[in-house]
Design a protein around this motif. Sequence first.
Motif, PDB file in Angstrom:
ATOM      1  N   PHE A  17      57.224 -56.554  63.749  1.00 30.54           N
ATOM      2  CA  PHE A  17      58.609 -56.909  64.006  1.00 30.54           C
ATOM      3  C   PHE A  17      59.400 -57.045  62.705  1.00 30.54           C
ATOM      4  O   PHE A  17      60.551 -56.611  62.623  1.00 30.54           O
ATOM      5  N   LEU A  18      58.788 -57.652  61.705  1.00 33.30           N
ATOM      6  CA  LEU A  18      59.488 -57.850  60.442  1.00 33.30           C
ATOM      7  C   LEU A  18      59.730 -56.529  59.719  1.00 33.30           C
ATOM      8  O   LEU A  18      60.811 -56.307  59.160  1.00 33.30           O
ATOM      9  N   VAL A  19      58.732 -55.653  59.731  1.00 36.33           N
ATOM     10  CA  VAL A  19      58.916 -54.340  59.112  1.00 36.33           C
ATOM     11  C   VAL A  19      60.054 -53.589  59.798  1.00 36.33           C
ATOM     12  O   VAL A  19      60.901 -52.977  59.145  1.00 36.33           O
ATOM     13  N   TYR A  20      60.076 -53.653  61.130  1.00 30.26           N
ATOM     14  CA  TYR A  20      61.153 -52.992  61.875  1.00 30.26           C
ATOM     15  C   TYR A  20      62.505 -53.574  61.472  1.00 30.26           C
ATOM     16  O   TYR A  20      63.483 -52.849  61.281  1.00 30.26           O
ATOM     17  N   GLY A  21      62.576 -54.909  61.342  1.00 29.38           N
ATOM     18  CA  GLY A  21      63.822 -55.544  60.947  1.00 29.38           C
ATOM     19  C   GLY A  21      64.216 -55.219  59.522  1.00 29.38           C
ATOM     20  O   GLY A  21      65.387 -54.942  59.230  1.00 29.38           O
ATOM     21  N   PHE A  22      63.244 -55.233  58.591  1.00 33.99           N
ATOM     22  CA  PHE A  22      63.539 -54.961  57.187  1.00 33.99           C
ATOM     23  C   PHE A  22      64.034 -53.527  56.980  1.00 33.99           C
ATOM     24  O   PHE A  22      64.894 -53.272  56.138  1.00 33.99           O
ATOM     25  N   PHE A  23      63.449 -52.581  57.732  1.00 27.52           N
ATOM     26  CA  PHE A  23      63.814 -51.175  57.567  1.00 27.52           C
ATOM     27  C   PHE A  23      64.839 -50.726  58.608  1.00 27.52           C
ATOM     28  O   PHE A  23      64.968 -49.533  58.886  1.00 27.52           O
ATOM     29  N   ALA A  24      65.555 -51.698  59.207  1.00 29.19           N
ATOM     30  CA  ALA A  24      66.502 -51.375  60.284  1.00 29.19           C
ATOM     31  C   ALA A  24      67.567 -50.383  59.833  1.00 29.19           C
ATOM     32  O   ALA A  24      67.954 -49.485  60.591  1.00 29.19           O
ATOM     33  N   THR A  25      68.047 -50.536  58.591  1.00 31.59           N
ATOM     34  CA  THR A  25      69.091 -49.628  58.104  1.00 31.59           C
ATOM     35  C   THR A  25      68.576 -48.197  58.031  1.00 31.59           C
ATOM     36  O   THR A  25      69.276 -47.243  58.430  1.00 31.59           O
ATOM     37  N   ILE A  26      67.351 -48.009  57.560  1.00 28.61           N
ATOM     38  CA  ILE A  26      66.764 -46.672  57.472  1.00 28.61           C
ATOM     39  C   ILE A  26      66.433 -46.137  58.857  1.00 28.61           C
ATOM     40  O   ILE A  26      66.690 -44.968  59.167  1.00 28.61           O
ATOM     41  N   ILE A  27      65.860 -46.986  59.703  1.00 25.42           N
ATOM     42  CA  ILE A  27      65.514 -46.568  61.069  1.00 25.42           C
ATOM     43  C   ILE A  27      66.759 -46.134  61.827  1.00 25.42           C
ATOM     44  O   ILE A  27      66.725 -45.180  62.613  1.00 25.42           O
ATOM     45  N   ALA A  28      67.874 -46.806  61.590  1.00 25.51           N
ATOM     46  CA  ALA A  28      69.132 -46.417  62.234  1.00 25.51           C
ATOM     47  C   ALA A  28      69.520 -44.991  61.869  1.00 25.51           C
ATOM     48  O   ALA A  28      69.968 -44.207  62.716  1.00 25.51           O
ATOM     49  N   GLN A  29      69.333 -44.626  60.609  1.00 22.89           N
ATOM     50  CA  GLN A  29      69.694 -43.276  60.159  1.00 22.89           C
ATOM     51  C   GLN A  29      68.696 -42.231  60.634  1.00 22.89           C
ATOM     52  O   GLN A  29      69.065 -41.077  60.879  1.00 22.89           O
ATOM     53  N   VAL A  30      67.407 -42.621  60.779  1.00 25.42           N
ATOM     54  CA  VAL A  30      66.370 -41.670  61.164  1.00 25.42           C
ATOM     55  C   VAL A  30      66.386 -41.378  62.660  1.00 25.42           C
ATOM     56  O   VAL A  30      66.278 -40.216  63.082  1.00 25.42           O
ATOM     57  N   PHE A  31      66.539 -42.412  63.481  1.00 22.04           N
ATOM     58  CA  PHE A  31      66.417 -42.238  64.931  1.00 22.04           C
ATOM     59  C   PHE A  31      67.734 -42.356  65.693  1.00 22.04           C
ATOM     60  O   PHE A  31      67.833 -41.900  66.831  1.00 22.04           O
ATOM     61  N   PHE A  32      68.741 -42.998  65.090  1.00 26.39           N
ATOM     62  CA  PHE A  32      70.013 -43.213  65.789  1.00 26.39           C
ATOM     63  C   PHE A  32      71.183 -42.797  64.909  1.00 26.39           C
ATOM     64  O   PHE A  32      72.091 -43.589  64.635  1.00 26.39           O
ATOM     65  N   PRO A  33      71.206 -41.553  64.440  1.00 28.58           N
ATOM     66  CA  PRO A  33      72.277 -41.121  63.536  1.00 28.58           C
ATOM     67  C   PRO A  33      73.608 -40.970  64.267  1.00 28.58           C
ATOM     68  O   PRO A  33      73.700 -40.332  65.324  1.00 28.58           O
ATOM     69  N   THR A  34      74.633 -41.603  63.747  1.00 28.12           N
ATOM     70  CA  THR A  34      75.997 -41.430  64.256  1.00 28.12           C
ATOM     71  C   THR A  34      76.936 -41.390  63.064  1.00 28.12           C
ATOM     72  O   THR A  34      76.555 -41.710  61.932  1.00 28.12           O
ATOM     73  N   SER A  35      78.177 -41.029  63.319  1.00 26.09           N
ATOM     74  CA  SER A  35      79.156 -40.993  62.236  1.00 26.09           C
ATOM     75  C   SER A  35      79.612 -42.384  61.829  1.00 26.09           C
ATOM     76  O   SER A  35      80.179 -42.572  60.755  1.00 26.09           O
ATOM     77  N   ASP A  36      79.348 -43.380  62.700  1.00 27.33           N
ATOM     78  CA  ASP A  36      79.760 -44.763  62.433  1.00 27.33           C
ATOM     79  C   ASP A  36      78.529 -45.596  62.099  1.00 27.33           C
ATOM     80  O   ASP A  36      77.665 -45.815  62.955  1.00 27.33           O
ATOM     81  N   PRO A  37      78.398 -46.091  60.859  1.00 21.23           N
ATOM     82  CA  PRO A  37      77.228 -46.900  60.491  1.00 21.23           C
ATOM     83  C   PRO A  37      77.056 -48.139  61.359  1.00 21.23           C
ATOM     84  O   PRO A  37      75.932 -48.562  61.634  1.00 21.23           O
TER      85      PRO A  37
END
Length: 431
Positions: A35-55
């Motif tokens: 859970f902590l790794v997922y939370g710490f890398f949330a910004t990167i995971i957002a770009q890898v799996f949930f890419p949108t034009s709005d951060p």
Amino acid sequence: MTAAAIPSAEPRSPAMVRRAVLSSVIGNGLEWYDFLVYGFFATIIAQVFFPTSDPLVSALLTAATFAISFLVRPVGGVLLSTYADRLGRKPILTVMILIMGFSTVLIGLTPDYATIGMLAPILVILARILQGISVGAEFASATAMLVEYAPPGRKMMFGSFQMCSQALALALAAFSGYALATLLTPEALQGWGWRIPFLLGSLITPLGFYIRRFVDESPEYEKDTKQSTRQTPFRTVLAEHRNALLRCFGIMIPGTASNYVWFIFLPGYVIRQLKLPFTSAMLSSLIGGILLFIFVPIMGHLADRWSAFRVWLLGMLSFALLSYPLLAYVVAQPSFERLLTAQAICALSIAAIWAPTPGLLAGMFPTQVRSTGMSIAYNVVVLLFGGLAPFTLTWLVAKTGSDMVPSYYLLACTAVSLLALGLASRTRAQG
């Protein structure tokens, strides 16, 4: 406000006690590491799996995926905990660590959105659901195992080992983030480096399975279930232990909020909102985790010698009073030194909250329904005040424009905790 006494049964050998403690700590540690790794890398995971034009949209989608596992936790947790009360702690704990290991590997190996499109976020969501089903009962069943193995007069100390595993997981997750961010370029970290902590975390699964496979059943469980008639744990808890559930809600809320806000949400928050470097957030969390690992067993020892509820109350009130000025201190001039100071000061208060919590919760219920009762309380509180916290706080900060929203949230959680405990005491007095 004291927990019911937890009776002791025929003691196991010192070697078996050590194995039981280790098996409980490994499983809970793996859960929190993931859970902590997922939370710490949330910004990167957002770009890898949930890419949108709005951060912001990407961040909200990642936070929502983080929360999905918590939505299924009450169902999976109560179901598995019911079997833990009916069949024993050992078989359920053994199954759960296998599910946790598989879901962790799934996140680490899933190709990105650019490679397989919508299948990528679907697989990540599936992994989070599997985690929710398994870890929903992990805390309750592992805590029951720990306190039921504990010698007389050391129930709080043994229960605190559960929280030591969370502190160790925090330190390891933060170390992995710091090391990767230091050794890899930003492109390599986003391209493949973020997967390493998930894959490394899964390697502990075979060890955890092996240890749990050869741990004897809880001695108190064997003793008490032989002397009792068969019952339906879930129905019994709701019918006969509603006041205990309300007290558990009150005790759980501050520990949950402190963990999810201060150590899961805050690192990503200072990176995204306060523009601190990723390495600063990870190094501060690493040191905070080490301090917690040191302080928690000390507080567990004090809880056994003094008063578990008094230790918890002192920690809860001090953390509530400190959270606003310390966050304001960081927000005023964001820096690694200020962030570290805030997390280090709060570590002692949070340790006082965390250490007696497992033992207090376990003491609220008799052995025959202990895992189920703790699971209901744990999963409801973690869903409302933990799993939804990153999404709620990200949205509130964006809407209000206030950097102090996390401290307001923590103060609100403190008020709800005191309200629940007050209602429980009043109901108990009237009964």
